[in-house]
Write a protein that holds these residues in place. Structure first.
Motif, mmCIF file in Angstrom:
data_model
loop_
_atom_site.group_PDB
_atom_site.id
_atom_site.type_symbol
_atom_site.label_atom_id
_atom_site.label_comp_id
_atom_site.label_asym_id
_atom_site.label_seq_id
_atom_site.Cartn_x
_atom_site.Cartn_y
_atom_site.Cartn_z
ATOM 1 N N ARG A 61 -46.467 35.991 -12.687
ATOM 2 C CA ARG A 61 -45.910 37.260 -13.193
ATOM 3 C C ARG A 61 -45.800 38.422 -11.721
ATOM 4 N NH1 ARG A 61 -47.627 36.122 -18.728
ATOM 5 N NH2 ARG A 61 -45.612 34.510 -19.928
ATOM 6 N N VAL A 62 -45.670 39.844 -11.646
ATOM 7 C CA VAL A 62 -45.814 40.227 -11.051
ATOM 8 C C VAL A 62 -46.983 41.384 -11.224
ATOM 9 C CG1 VAL A 62 -44.741 42.201 -10.335
ATOM 10 C CG2 VAL A 62 -43.586 41.118 -10.066
ATOM 11 N N GLN A 63 -47.204 41.646 -13.106
ATOM 12 C CA GLN A 63 -47.950 42.000 -13.157
ATOM 13 C C GLN A 63 -48.850 41.971 -13.455
ATOM 14 O OE1 GLN A 63 -47.252 43.585 -17.681
ATOM 15 N NE2 GLN A 63 -49.161 44.436 -17.867
ATOM 16 N N GLU A 64 -48.908 40.700 -13.630
ATOM 17 C CA GLU A 64 -50.570 39.445 -13.757
ATOM 18 C C GLU A 64 -50.955 39.956 -12.014
ATOM 19 O OE1 GLU A 64 -51.278 36.465 -15.616
ATOM 20 O OE2 GLU A 64 -50.310 36.678 -16.451
ATOM 21 N N LEU A 65 -50.336 39.870 -11.251
ATOM 22 C CA LEU A 65 -50.335 40.048 -9.477
ATOM 23 C C LEU A 65 -50.726 41.341 -9.566
ATOM 24 C CD1 LEU A 65 -50.530 38.443 -6.625
ATOM 25 C CD2 LEU A 65 -48.103 39.905 -6.719
ATOM 26 N N VAL A 66 -50.449 42.812 -9.551
ATOM 27 C CA VAL A 66 -50.593 43.264 -9.058
ATOM 28 C C VAL A 66 -52.059 43.938 -10.295
ATOM 29 C CG1 VAL A 66 -50.285 45.929 -9.809
ATOM 30 C CG2 VAL A 66 -48.358 44.185 -9.148
ATOM 31 N N GLU A 67 -52.386 43.644 -11.128
ATOM 32 C CA GLU A 67 -53.549 43.980 -12.254
ATOM 33 C C GLU A 67 -54.419 43.294 -11.303
ATOM 34 O OE1 GLU A 67 -52.488 43.225 -16.111
ATOM 35 O OE2 GLU A 67 -51.644 44.504 -16.549
ATOM 36 N N LYS A 68 -54.421 41.825 -10.571
ATOM 37 C CA LYS A 68 -55.261 41.140 -10.471
ATOM 38 C C LYS A 68 -55.823 41.839 -9.162
ATOM 39 C CE LYS A 68 -54.513 37.287 -13.535
ATOM 40 N NZ LYS A 68 -54.008 35.632 -13.500
ATOM 41 N N GLN A 69 -54.597 41.982 -8.721
ATOM 42 C CA GLN A 69 -54.697 43.090 -6.752
ATOM 43 C C GLN A 69 -55.538 44.293 -7.132
ATOM 44 O OE1 GLN A 69 -50.817 43.107 -5.554
ATOM 45 N NE2 GLN A 69 -50.989 41.603 -4.090
ATOM 46 N N ALA A 70 -55.404 44.583 -7.830
ATOM 47 C CA ALA A 70 -55.950 45.955 -8.556
ATOM 48 C C ALA A 70 -57.521 45.699 -8.983
ATOM 49 C CB ALA A 70 -55.128 47.425 -9.411
ATOM 50 N N ALA A 71 -58.012 44.974 -9.572
ATOM 51 C CA ALA A 71 -59.592 44.205 -10.416
ATOM 52 C C ALA A 71 -59.716 43.710 -8.953
ATOM 53 C CB ALA A 71 -59.381 44.046 -10.948
ATOM 54 N N ASN A 72 -59.581 43.381 -7.552
ATOM 55 C CA ASN A 72 -60.135 42.750 -6.691
ATOM 56 C C ASN A 72 -60.216 41.700 -6.800
ATOM 57 O OD1 ASN A 72 -61.071 43.071 -3.559
ATOM 58 N ND2 ASN A 72 -62.834 43.453 -4.183
ATOM 59 N N ALA A 73 -59.241 40.496 -7.761
ATOM 60 C CA ALA A 73 -60.084 39.243 -8.239
ATOM 61 C C ALA A 73 -59.722 38.516 -7.595
ATOM 62 C CB ALA A 73 -59.115 39.314 -9.686
ATOM 63 N N TYR A 74 -58.790 38.406 -6.506
ATOM 64 C CA TYR A 74 -58.573 37.026 -5.617
ATOM 65 C C TYR A 74 -59.536 37.197 -5.227
ATOM 66 C CZ TYR A 74 -53.678 37.835 -7.817
ATOM 67 O OH TYR A 74 -53.318 37.899 -8.826
ATOM 68 N N ALA A 75 -60.281 38.707 -4.163
ATOM 69 C CA ALA A 75 -60.668 38.345 -2.630
ATOM 70 C C ALA A 75 -62.365 36.895 -2.920
ATOM 71 C CB ALA A 75 -61.730 39.592 -3.087
ATOM 72 N N PRO A 76 -62.341 36.471 -1.673
ATOM 73 C CA PRO A 76 -61.984 37.137 -0.518
ATOM 74 C C PRO A 76 -60.645 35.951 -0.305
ATOM 75 C CG PRO A 76 -63.755 35.035 -0.131
ATOM 76 C CD PRO A 76 -63.454 36.361 -1.815
ATOM 77 N N LYS A 77 -60.068 35.207 -1.334
ATOM 78 C CA LYS A 77 -58.941 34.926 -0.387
ATOM 79 C C LYS A 77 -57.051 35.077 -1.340
ATOM 80 C CE LYS A 77 -62.271 30.924 -0.853
ATOM 81 N NZ LYS A 77 -62.212 30.067 -2.865
ATOM 82 N N PRO A 78 -56.252 34.092 -0.314
ATOM 83 C CA PRO A 78 -55.211 35.157 -0.029
ATOM 84 C C PRO A 78 -54.437 34.985 -1.783
ATOM 85 C CG PRO A 78 -55.654 33.956 1.514
ATOM 86 C CD PRO A 78 -56.463 33.220 0.670
ATOM 87 N N ALA A 79 -53.826 35.996 -2.265
ATOM 88 C CA ALA A 79 -52.912 35.687 -2.954
ATOM 89 C C ALA A 79 -50.601 35.672 -2.997
ATOM 90 C CB ALA A 79 -53.031 36.982 -3.739
ATOM 91 N N HIS A 80 -50.363 34.340 -3.271
ATOM 92 C CA HIS A 80 -48.841 34.544 -3.474
ATOM 93 C C HIS A 80 -48.326 34.325 -4.761
ATOM 94 C CE1 HIS A 80 -49.760 31.491 -0.021
ATOM 95 N NE2 HIS A 80 -50.266 32.504 0.428
#
Length: 237
Positions: A61-80
């Motif tokens: 889901r686009v909204q989840e991707l955007v929100e989790k990127q903003a929260a730096n949740a994936y770091a240091p891993k890539p997100a697809h």
């Protein structure tokens, strides 16, 4: 067990199963990436998982991707981005590490235009509907060649491989024939585009929680695992 300990145990179990499947197929375990499909999972849970031996995250889901990127949740891993992408949401997704679900020339052109506007080259996979199901996204196998040609003509995108979601198994092991068909298509594409930097067949994304071992047996280089890592999804009512 704490949530972190449960996640760690789940990931270790999946990694062991992935390694066993790879070795049984005469492959090295490090040939296959583990993508944690984190749809509906909170930024806090994703942040915990990012410290574990997971290679990357995938969002539907686009909204989840955007929100989790903003929260730096994936770091240091890539997100697809791995879900169906609507053209009106392309601007929110272009710039992520990789878009796995490009399934039409119209979507491709929108991604290419936005990437060009930003001065970047967007890595993508082309999604193939290998089972020809009306309920699923993806191009028909025979339409792959035209979409590859269209992608190669766009300097602001680069094809890195293919992705698929096979039909749901009715009998144990049934998904394997679809994975085998997908591998043949992948190999043919790699042969046709050999030596061409515009299309690099490096990644074959297929296999999920219930069938990733079959996918690895047939050549998957990336498996998308969600519930086997995080447990059953809790959807909001």
């Amino acid at each position: 067990m704490t949530e972190q300990e449960t996640l760690r145990a789940n990931v270790e179990s999946i990694r062991a199963r992935m390694a066993d499947a790879a070795r049984a197929a005469g492959r090295r375990p490090d040939e296959v990436l583990l993508c944690a499909a984190s749809k509906t999972r909170s930024a806090e849970i994703v942040r915990l998982a990012a410290s574990l031996p997971i290679d990357l995250f995938g969002e539907n889901r686009v909204q989840e991707l955007v929100e989790k990127q903003a929260a730096n949740a994936y770091a240091p891993k890539p997100a697809h981005f791995i879900g169906h992408l609507q053209t009106n949401k392309v601007k929110q997704v272009v710039g992520c590490d990789l878009i796995q679900s490009v399934d039409s020339e119209h979507l491709l052109s929108k991604i290419a235009a936005e990437a060009q506007r930003r001065g970047l080259v967007q890595p993508i996979l082309l999604e193939v509907n290998i089972g020809g199901e009306e309920s699923k996204s993806g191009i028909e196998p025979g339409a792959l060649w035209a979409l590859l040609e269209a992608a190669a003509a766009q300097p602001s995108v680069q094809v890195r491989g293919l992705m698929t979601i096979p039909p749901v198994e009715e009998q144990p092991g049934e998904a394997r024939r679809w994975f085998a068909a997908m591998r043949r298509l992948f190999d043919e594409a790699a042969d046709r585009w050999k030596g061409d930097s515009r299309v690099r067949m490096e990644m074959l994304s297929m296999g999920m929680s219930g069938d990733f071992e079959q996918a690895i047996a047939e050549g998957a280089t990336l498996v998308r695992v969600g519930t086997a890592i995080f447990g059953p999804r809790a959807y909001k009512v």
